[in-house]
Design an enzyme around this catalytic site. Structure first.
Site, PDB file in Angstrom:
ATOM      1  N   SER A  73     -10.266  10.281 -49.036  1.00  0.00           N
ATOM      2  CA  SER A  73     -11.433  11.160 -49.154  1.00  0.00           C
ATOM      3  C   SER A  73     -10.971  12.603 -49.211  1.00  0.00           C
ATOM      4  O   SER A  73      -9.862  12.929 -48.767  1.00  0.00           O
ATOM      5  CB  SER A  73     -12.315  10.981 -47.908  1.00  0.00           C
ATOM      6  N   TYR A  98     -13.978  10.823 -38.235  1.00  0.00           N
ATOM      7  CA  TYR A  98     -13.901  10.284 -39.608  1.00  0.00           C
ATOM      8  C   TYR A  98     -12.755  10.959 -40.367  1.00  0.00           C
ATOM      9  O   TYR A  98     -11.926  10.284 -40.976  1.00  0.00           O
ATOM     10  CB  TYR A  98     -15.233  10.508 -40.335  1.00  0.00           C
TER      11      TYR A  98
HETATM   12  P1  NDP Z   1     -20.650   1.812 -49.002  1.00  0.00           P
HETATM   13  O1  NDP Z   1     -21.226   1.827 -47.624  1.00  0.00           O
HETATM   14  O2  NDP Z   1     -21.565   1.624 -50.152  1.00  0.00           O
HETATM   15  O3  NDP Z   1     -19.482   0.728 -49.071  1.00  0.00           O
HETATM   16  C1  NDP Z   1     -18.639   0.449 -47.992  1.00  0.00           C
HETATM   17  C2  NDP Z   1     -17.990  -0.900 -48.200  1.00  0.00           C
HETATM   18  O4  NDP Z   1     -17.134  -1.154 -47.069  1.00  0.00           O
HETATM   19  C3  NDP Z   1     -19.025  -2.016 -48.251  1.00  0.00           C
HETATM   20  O5  NDP Z   1     -18.632  -2.960 -49.216  1.00  0.00           O
HETATM   21  C4  NDP Z   1     -18.931  -2.635 -46.858  1.00  0.00           C
HETATM   22  O6  NDP Z   1     -19.238  -4.023 -46.915  1.00  0.00           O
HETATM   23  C5  NDP Z   1     -17.443  -2.436 -46.566  1.00  0.00           C
HETATM   24  N1  NDP Z   1     -17.145  -2.548 -45.147  1.00  0.00           N
HETATM   25  C6  NDP Z   1     -17.555  -1.758 -44.126  1.00  0.00           C
HETATM   26  N2  NDP Z   1     -17.090  -2.227 -42.954  1.00  0.00           N
HETATM   27  C7  NDP Z   1     -16.371  -3.353 -43.250  1.00  0.00           C
HETATM   28  C8  NDP Z   1     -15.658  -4.288 -42.482  1.00  0.00           C
HETATM   29  N3  NDP Z   1     -15.554  -4.186 -41.145  1.00  0.00           N
HETATM   30  N4  NDP Z   1     -15.050  -5.311 -43.109  1.00  0.00           N
HETATM   31  C9  NDP Z   1     -15.149  -5.445 -44.446  1.00  0.00           C
HETATM   32  N5  NDP Z   1     -15.784  -4.586 -45.241  1.00  0.00           N
HETATM   33  C10 NDP Z   1     -16.409  -3.555 -44.639  1.00  0.00           C
HETATM   34  O7  NDP Z   1     -19.877   3.207 -49.120  1.00  0.00           O
HETATM   35  P2  NDP Z   1     -18.786   3.772 -50.149  1.00  0.00           P
HETATM   36  O8  NDP Z   1     -18.726   2.992 -51.387  1.00  0.00           O
HETATM   37  O9  NDP Z   1     -19.036   5.226 -50.221  1.00  0.00           O
HETATM   38  O10 NDP Z   1     -17.448   3.582 -49.294  1.00  0.00           O
HETATM   39  C11 NDP Z   1     -16.227   3.092 -49.823  1.00  0.00           C
HETATM   40  C12 NDP Z   1     -15.085   3.950 -49.328  1.00  0.00           C
HETATM   41  O11 NDP Z   1     -15.230   5.270 -49.897  1.00  0.00           O
HETATM   42  C13 NDP Z   1     -15.007   4.162 -47.821  1.00  0.00           C
HETATM   43  O12 NDP Z   1     -13.663   4.013 -47.419  1.00  0.00           O
HETATM   44  C14 NDP Z   1     -15.465   5.610 -47.638  1.00  0.00           C
HETATM   45  O13 NDP Z   1     -14.917   6.186 -46.481  1.00  0.00           O
HETATM   46  C15 NDP Z   1     -14.926   6.227 -48.911  1.00  0.00           C
HETATM   47  N6  NDP Z   1     -15.517   7.502 -49.318  1.00  0.00           N
HETATM   48  C16 NDP Z   1     -16.851   7.604 -49.593  1.00  0.00           C
HETATM   49  C17 NDP Z   1     -17.405   8.817 -49.953  1.00  0.00           C
HETATM   50  C18 NDP Z   1     -18.868   8.979 -50.213  1.00  0.00           C
HETATM   51  O14 NDP Z   1     -19.362  10.131 -50.260  1.00  0.00           O
HETATM   52  N7  NDP Z   1     -19.624   7.922 -50.399  1.00  0.00           N
HETATM   53  C19 NDP Z   1     -16.563  10.025 -50.095  1.00  0.00           C
HETATM   54  C20 NDP Z   1     -15.177   9.797 -49.832  1.00  0.00           C
HETATM   55  C21 NDP Z   1     -14.680   8.587 -49.460  1.00  0.00           C
HETATM   56  P3  NDP Z   1     -19.982  -4.896 -45.796  1.00  0.00           P
HETATM   57  O15 NDP Z   1     -20.901  -3.981 -45.050  1.00  0.00           O
HETATM   58  O16 NDP Z   1     -20.673  -5.939 -46.615  1.00  0.00           O
HETATM   59  O17 NDP Z   1     -18.873  -5.460 -44.965  1.00  0.00           O
END
Ligand code: NDP
Length: 245
Positions: free
Chosen positions: A140, A153
């Site tokens: 990020s 975070y």
């Molecule tokens: P979402 O919440 O849409 O996606 C997050 C994903 O992570 C989901 O598929 C969720 O699936 C999965 N996840 C969360 N906890 C677990 C777990 N314990 N085990 C397995 N899977 C897990 O958000 P984003 O697409 O934004 O997030 C993806 C990545 O991007 C993250 O690492 C986030 O920190 C990073 N990011 C996002 C930004 C933003 O502004 N959106 C900016 C910079 C980085 P499920 O709940 O089904 O397990």
């Protein structure tokens, strides 16, 4: 551009947002995918809307190393190899340090850091044996700059950057590539992991009005894994044009 076609790609955190968009993008490009997350209904729905793709799903929590290992084992069982692991799962329950949210801190460290380590641990033996492979992790802009209420975070994302650089140094002789994808704000479901309602609404609004599309980030992932084996894209930082930090 080197082809993505037939690459075996494992995506952790594929059920929404960036992981879902990347699944769709790579499936279109002909990758063989194994996708995972905790929400089975969402994974199933994604597989169903991508016709003619070689894609399987598995339910896994990235904090449980045996579940992450099972996803990687499924990919090996189905396709005989793993070319790319995309460590994308993450959460962002922001709050000020003074609030002492011990449970959230632990969860942040467990998902955002241990989840990445569990992925690395699961694929390294097979990638060393192959003498090839690429580990891509979603970091990020918060891995570069710190924002208030985001201390923990940001700490997890700084840590991931250090881990991925260590991975690069240790595994380059085995022809294993380490790639960070570092987005600014993206319009996804990430705000739902914030427990404070007021802050969650504020972040949701920011994501909706100023965020990149998840597909923009998927393009960056596709580029990084489409480069020739001799080219290691160490990091791509991708911001909405108008983002300040
Ligand atoms: P979402 O919440 O849409 O996606 C997050 C994903 O992570 C989901 O598929 C969720 O699936 C999965 N996840 C969360 N906890 C677990 C777990 N314990 N085990 C397995 N899977 C897990 O958000 P984003 O697409 O934004 O997030 C993806 C990545 O991007 C993250 O690492 C986030 O920190 C990073 N990011 C996002 C930004 C933003 O502004 N959106 C900016 C910079 C980085 P499920 O709940 O089904 O397990």
């Amino acid at each position: 551009m080197y082809s993505i076609k037939d690459k075996v790609v494992v995506i952790m955190g594929a059920s929404s947002g960036i992981g879902e968009a990347t699944t769709k993008k790579l499936a279109e490009a002909g990758a063989k995918l194994v996708i995972a997350a905790r929400r089975e209904d969402r994974l199933k729905a994604i597989v169903e809307v991508i016709p003619n793709a070689e894609i399987s799903y598995a339910v896994a929590d990235v904090t449980k190393e045996e579940e992450v290992q099972a996803v990687v084992d499924l990919a090996v069982e189905k396709h005989g190899r793993v070319d790319v692991l995309f460590n994308n799962a993450g959460i962002m329950p922001t709050a000020s340090l003074f609030e002492k949210r011990f449970a959230e801190w632990r969860q942040l460290l467990d998902v955002n850091i241990m989840g990445v380590l569990n992925g690395i641990a699961a694929v390294l033996p097979i990638m060393q044996k192959q003498q090839s492979g690429q580990i891509v992790t979603t970091d990020s802009v918060a891995g570069h700059v710190v924002f208030q209420q985001g201390a923990v975070y940001c700490g997890t994302k700084f840590a991931v950057r250090a881990i991925m650089e260590g991975l690069r140094q240790e595994e380059r002789h085995n022809n294993i590539r380490s790639t960070l994808i570092s987005p600014g704000t993206v319009d996804t479901e990430l705000h739902t992991t914030i427990n404070d309602i007021e802050r969650r609404n504020w972040v949701e609004n920011l994501q909706r009005t100023n965020g990149l599309q998840a597909s923009d980030v998927a393009e960056a992932v596709a580029y990084a894994i489409s480069t020739p084996e001799t080219v290691a894209v160490s990091e791509i930082i991708i911001r909405p044009t108008k983002q300040e930090d």
